[in-house]
Design a protein around this motif. Structure first.
Motif, PDB file in Angstrom:
ATOM      1  N   LYS A  73       0.818  -1.217   0.000  1.00 50.66           N
ATOM      2  CA  LYS A  73       0.000   0.000   0.000  1.00 50.66           C
ATOM      3  C   LYS A  73       0.850   1.265   0.000  1.00 50.66           C
ATOM      4  O   LYS A  73       0.348   2.348  -0.308  1.00 50.66           O
ATOM      5  CB  LYS A  73      -0.933   0.005   1.214  1.00 50.66           C
ATOM      6  CG  LYS A  73      -2.036  -1.039   1.160  1.00 50.66           C
ATOM      7  CD  LYS A  73      -3.075  -0.665   0.129  1.00 50.66           C
ATOM      8  CE  LYS A  73      -4.282  -1.587   0.193  1.00 50.66           C
ATOM      9  NZ  LYS A  73      -5.370  -1.156  -0.699  1.00 50.66           N
ATOM     10  N   GLN A  74       2.126   1.150   0.398  1.00 51.63           N
ATOM     11  CA  GLN A  74       3.030   2.306   0.424  1.00 51.63           C
ATOM     12  C   GLN A  74       2.363   3.505   1.120  1.00 51.63           C
ATOM     13  O   GLN A  74       2.174   4.566   0.526  1.00 51.63           O
ATOM     14  CB  GLN A  74       3.446   2.668  -0.998  1.00 51.63           C
ATOM     15  CG  GLN A  74       4.108   1.499  -1.735  1.00 51.63           C
ATOM     16  CD  GLN A  74       4.264   1.719  -3.217  1.00 51.63           C
ATOM     17  OE1 GLN A  74       4.967   2.638  -3.641  1.00 51.63           O
ATOM     18  NE2 GLN A  74       3.620   0.880  -4.013  1.00 51.63           N
ATOM     19  N   TYR A 140      -5.242   5.406   6.139  1.00 56.69           N
ATOM     20  CA  TYR A 140      -6.252   4.980   5.162  1.00 56.69           C
ATOM     21  C   TYR A 140      -6.180   5.890   3.946  1.00 56.69           C
ATOM     22  O   TYR A 140      -5.594   6.980   3.982  1.00 56.69           O
ATOM     23  CB  TYR A 140      -7.661   5.034   5.779  1.00 56.69           C
ATOM     24  CG  TYR A 140      -8.044   6.391   6.339  1.00 56.69           C
ATOM     25  CD1 TYR A 140      -8.672   7.350   5.537  1.00 56.69           C
ATOM     26  CD2 TYR A 140      -7.785   6.722   7.671  1.00 56.69           C
ATOM     27  CE1 TYR A 140      -9.017   8.599   6.045  1.00 56.69           C
ATOM     28  CE2 TYR A 140      -8.113   7.968   8.180  1.00 56.69           C
ATOM     29  CZ  TYR A 140      -8.738   8.896   7.366  1.00 56.69           C
ATOM     30  OH  TYR A 140      -9.067  10.146   7.866  1.00 56.69           O
ATOM     31  N   GLU A 141      -6.777   5.432   2.858  1.00 52.95           N
ATOM     32  CA  GLU A 141      -6.884   6.222   1.637  1.00 52.95           C
ATOM     33  C   GLU A 141      -8.345   6.643   1.458  1.00 52.95           C
ATOM     34  O   GLU A 141      -9.261   5.976   1.961  1.00 52.95           O
ATOM     35  CB  GLU A 141      -6.419   5.423   0.419  1.00 52.95           C
ATOM     36  CG  GLU A 141      -5.011   4.863   0.529  1.00 52.95           C
ATOM     37  CD  GLU A 141      -3.939   5.930   0.621  1.00 52.95           C
ATOM     38  OE1 GLU A 141      -4.175   7.057   0.136  1.00 52.95           O
ATOM     39  OE2 GLU A 141      -2.863   5.646   1.195  1.00 52.95           O
ATOM     40  N   ASN A 151      -5.178   1.086   5.100  1.00 51.81           N
ATOM     41  CA  ASN A 151      -3.843   0.570   4.824  1.00 51.81           C
ATOM     42  C   ASN A 151      -3.470  -0.379   5.962  1.00 51.81           C
ATOM     43  O   ASN A 151      -4.113  -0.372   7.011  1.00 51.81           O
ATOM     44  CB  ASN A 151      -2.835   1.721   4.705  1.00 51.81           C
ATOM     45  CG  ASN A 151      -3.050   2.529   3.439  1.00 51.81           C
ATOM     46  OD1 ASN A 151      -3.366   1.969   2.393  1.00 51.81           O
ATOM     47  ND2 ASN A 151      -2.886   3.839   3.522  1.00 51.81           N
ATOM     48  N   TYR A 152      -2.432  -1.185   5.741  1.00 51.44           N
ATOM     49  CA  TYR A 152      -2.116  -2.229   6.698  1.00 51.44           C
ATOM     50  C   TYR A 152      -0.686  -2.101   7.218  1.00 51.44           C
ATOM     51  O   TYR A 152       0.216  -1.699   6.482  1.00 51.44           O
ATOM     52  CB  TYR A 152      -2.304  -3.607   6.049  1.00 51.44           C
ATOM     53  CG  TYR A 152      -3.626  -3.734   5.335  1.00 51.44           C
ATOM     54  CD1 TYR A 152      -4.817  -3.860   6.049  1.00 51.44           C
ATOM     55  CD2 TYR A 152      -3.699  -3.664   3.948  1.00 51.44           C
ATOM     56  CE1 TYR A 152      -6.032  -3.950   5.404  1.00 51.44           C
ATOM     57  CE2 TYR A 152      -4.920  -3.756   3.283  1.00 51.44           C
ATOM     58  CZ  TYR A 152      -6.085  -3.885   4.016  1.00 51.44           C
ATOM     59  OH  TYR A 152      -7.296  -3.951   3.366  1.00 51.44           O
ATOM     60  N   TYR A 153      -0.497  -2.468   8.494  1.00 52.99           N
ATOM     61  CA  TYR A 153       0.829  -2.384   9.108  1.00 52.99           C
ATOM     62  C   TYR A 153       1.468  -1.027   8.813  1.00 52.99           C
ATOM     63  O   TYR A 153       2.619  -0.934   8.360  1.00 52.99           O
ATOM     64  CB  TYR A 153       1.731  -3.516   8.606  1.00 52.99           C
ATOM     65  CG  TYR A 153       1.204  -4.889   8.929  1.00 52.99           C
ATOM     66  CD1 TYR A 153       1.297  -5.395  10.228  1.00 52.99           C
ATOM     67  CD2 TYR A 153       0.596  -5.669   7.949  1.00 52.99           C
ATOM     68  CE1 TYR A 153       0.815  -6.668  10.534  1.00 52.99           C
ATOM     69  CE2 TYR A 153       0.103  -6.935   8.244  1.00 52.99           C
ATOM     70  CZ  TYR A 153       0.215  -7.422   9.538  1.00 52.99           C
ATOM     71  OH  TYR A 153      -0.277  -8.659   9.841  1.00 52.99           O
ATOM     72  N   VAL A 154       0.703   0.019   9.068  1.00 50.64           N
ATOM     73  CA  VAL A 154       1.119   1.367   8.667  1.00 50.64           C
ATOM     74  C   VAL A 154       2.379   1.811   9.404  1.00 50.64           C
ATOM     75  O   VAL A 154       3.348   2.271   8.777  1.00 50.64           O
ATOM     76  CB  VAL A 154      -0.027   2.368   8.883  1.00 50.64           C
ATOM     77  CG1 VAL A 154       0.443   3.796   8.625  1.00 50.64           C
ATOM     78  CG2 VAL A 154      -1.199   2.025   7.967  1.00 50.64           C
ATOM     79  N   ASN A 196      -6.271  12.315   5.945  1.00 50.32           N
ATOM     80  CA  ASN A 196      -5.825  10.931   6.136  1.00 50.32           C
ATOM     81  C   ASN A 196      -4.315  10.829   6.365  1.00 50.32           C
ATOM     82  O   ASN A 196      -3.756   9.728   6.304  1.00 50.32           O
ATOM     83  CB  ASN A 196      -6.205  10.073   4.926  1.00 50.32           C
ATOM     84  CG  ASN A 196      -5.478  10.485   3.655  1.00 50.32           C
ATOM     85  OD1 ASN A 196      -5.234  11.674   3.430  1.00 50.32           O
ATOM     86  ND2 ASN A 196      -5.137   9.527   2.819  1.00 50.32           N
ATOM     87  N   GLU A 197      -3.648  11.946   6.659  1.00 48.34           N
ATOM     88  CA  GLU A 197      -2.214  11.908   6.918  1.00 48.34           C
ATOM     89  C   GLU A 197      -1.905  12.362   8.336  1.00 48.34           C
ATOM     90  O   GLU A 197      -2.522  13.286   8.863  1.00 48.34           O
ATOM     91  CB  GLU A 197      -1.460  12.787   5.917  1.00 48.34           C
ATOM     92  CG  GLU A 197      -1.496  12.238   4.506  1.00 48.34           C
ATOM     93  CD  GLU A 197      -0.542  12.966   3.570  1.00 48.34           C
ATOM     94  OE1 GLU A 197      -0.460  12.554   2.403  1.00 48.34           O
ATOM     95  OE2 GLU A 197       0.096  13.958   3.993  1.00 48.34           O
ATOM     96  N   ARG A 198      -0.936  11.680   8.956  1.00 50.65           N
ATOM     97  CA  ARG A 198      -0.476  12.007  10.295  1.00 50.65           C
ATOM     98  C   ARG A 198       1.049  12.128  10.278  1.00 50.65           C
ATOM     99  O   ARG A 198       1.741  11.260   9.732  1.00 50.65           O
ATOM    100  CB  ARG A 198      -0.877  10.909  11.296  1.00 50.65           C
ATOM    101  CG  ARG A 198      -2.373  10.705  11.424  1.00 50.65           C
ATOM    102  CD  ARG A 198      -3.037  11.852  12.184  1.00 50.65           C
ATOM    103  NE  ARG A 198      -4.486  11.635  12.311  1.00 50.65           N
ATOM    104  CZ  ARG A 198      -5.393  12.028  11.433  1.00 50.65           C
ATOM    105  NH1 ARG A 198      -5.010  12.648  10.316  1.00 50.65           N
ATOM    106  NH2 ARG A 198      -6.671  11.801  11.633  1.00 50.65           N
ATOM    107  N   ALA A 199       1.570  13.181  10.900  1.00 51.12           N
ATOM    108  CA  ALA A 199       3.016  13.375  10.946  1.00 51.12           C
ATOM    109  C   ALA A 199       3.672  12.223  11.700  1.00 51.12           C
ATOM    110  O   ALA A 199       3.226  11.825  12.771  1.00 51.12           O
ATOM    111  CB  ALA A 199       3.343  14.706  11.613  1.00 51.12           C
TER     112      ALA A 199
END
Length: 229
Positions: A73-74, A140-141, A151-154, A196-199
């Motif tokens: 999933k990158q 997630y996307e 997404n998995y194993y982020v 959907n983005e976290r620092a």
């Protein structure tokens, strides 16, 4: 369907993979050379403001993006900051959080453990370094219809990419520092990142300053970090 070039697995194309094989002697030499190069890497807090070609940074980010990830999933975004104005905003916000951490959030034991490193709430490198790379994780996307897809194993995936990133920076002859002001939500706000983005991690990137000193520390020996069964 199967050919010499690819096969179909569950209806999906798998291409033939060919990796160079080397002799045991060369393998040993390569592994030793790589260790010796990695062992020279240090976290640096004194940066030069000397410019770096953006193509070098692009290659470093591309190298980080070769890291493995859950279901491919990158789940990462690498935000590269060159703007002096944005770097100043980041420094002011980071130092505000750091002052709170040093004064209120960190335990006495934690502060004591940091004394030999010599850190404090002041982070001038956030403005001096020619580039900042802020790594964001994507739990997630969101598709065009607004639906969320996990997404998995982020954390594991982004952590691996950060390891590749640090190694690529060192390999290019540059230095960096893993900076994790906590909390880091201000980075999402300053850079206006999507919901959907976290620092995840902030890394200043550049040449070391002319006179750079690092703590006189040692890495654990092999027998303390490896168990053979």
């Amino acid at each position: 369907m199967q050919t010499d070039d690819f096969i179909l697995v569950n209806g999906h194309k798998h291409i033939f993979y060919n990796q160079e094989e080397v002799s045991e002697k060369e393998m040993l030499q390569r592994s030793e050379d790589y260790f010796n190069r990695c062992n020279k890497r240090r976290s640096v807090r004194d940066f030069s403001d000397k410019e770096i070609p953006i193509e070098v940074i692009e290659n470093i980010v591309k190298s980080a993006s070769t890291a493995p990830s859950g279901a491919n999933k990158q789940p990462w975004t690498f935000c590269v900051v060159k703007s002096s104005e944005i770097k100043k905003k980041i420094r002011l916000a980071a130092e505000e959080e750091e002052r709170k951490s040093y004064a209120e959030r960190m335990s006495e034991e934690w502060l004591d453990d940091l004394k030999h490193i010599g850190t404090d709430a002041n982070k001038p490198f956030l403005e001096t370094a020619p580039y900042l790379i802020i790594v964001f994780k994507r739990p997630y996307e969101i598709d065009v219809e607004g639906k969320k897809h996990p997404n998995y194993y982020v954390n594991e995936s982004v952590g691996l990419a950060c390891g590749f990133l640090i190694s690529a920076i060192h390999n290019a002859g540059l230095v960096t520092l893993t900076h994790t002001p906590s909390p880091m939500r201000f980075l999402e706000q300053i850079l206006e990142r999507p919901s959907n983005e976290r620092a995840f991690l902030l890394l200043p990137v550049g040449y070391k300053a002319a006179k750079t000193y690092v703590p006189a520390i040692e890495r654990k020996p092999l027998d303390e970090v490896m168990e053979l069964y």
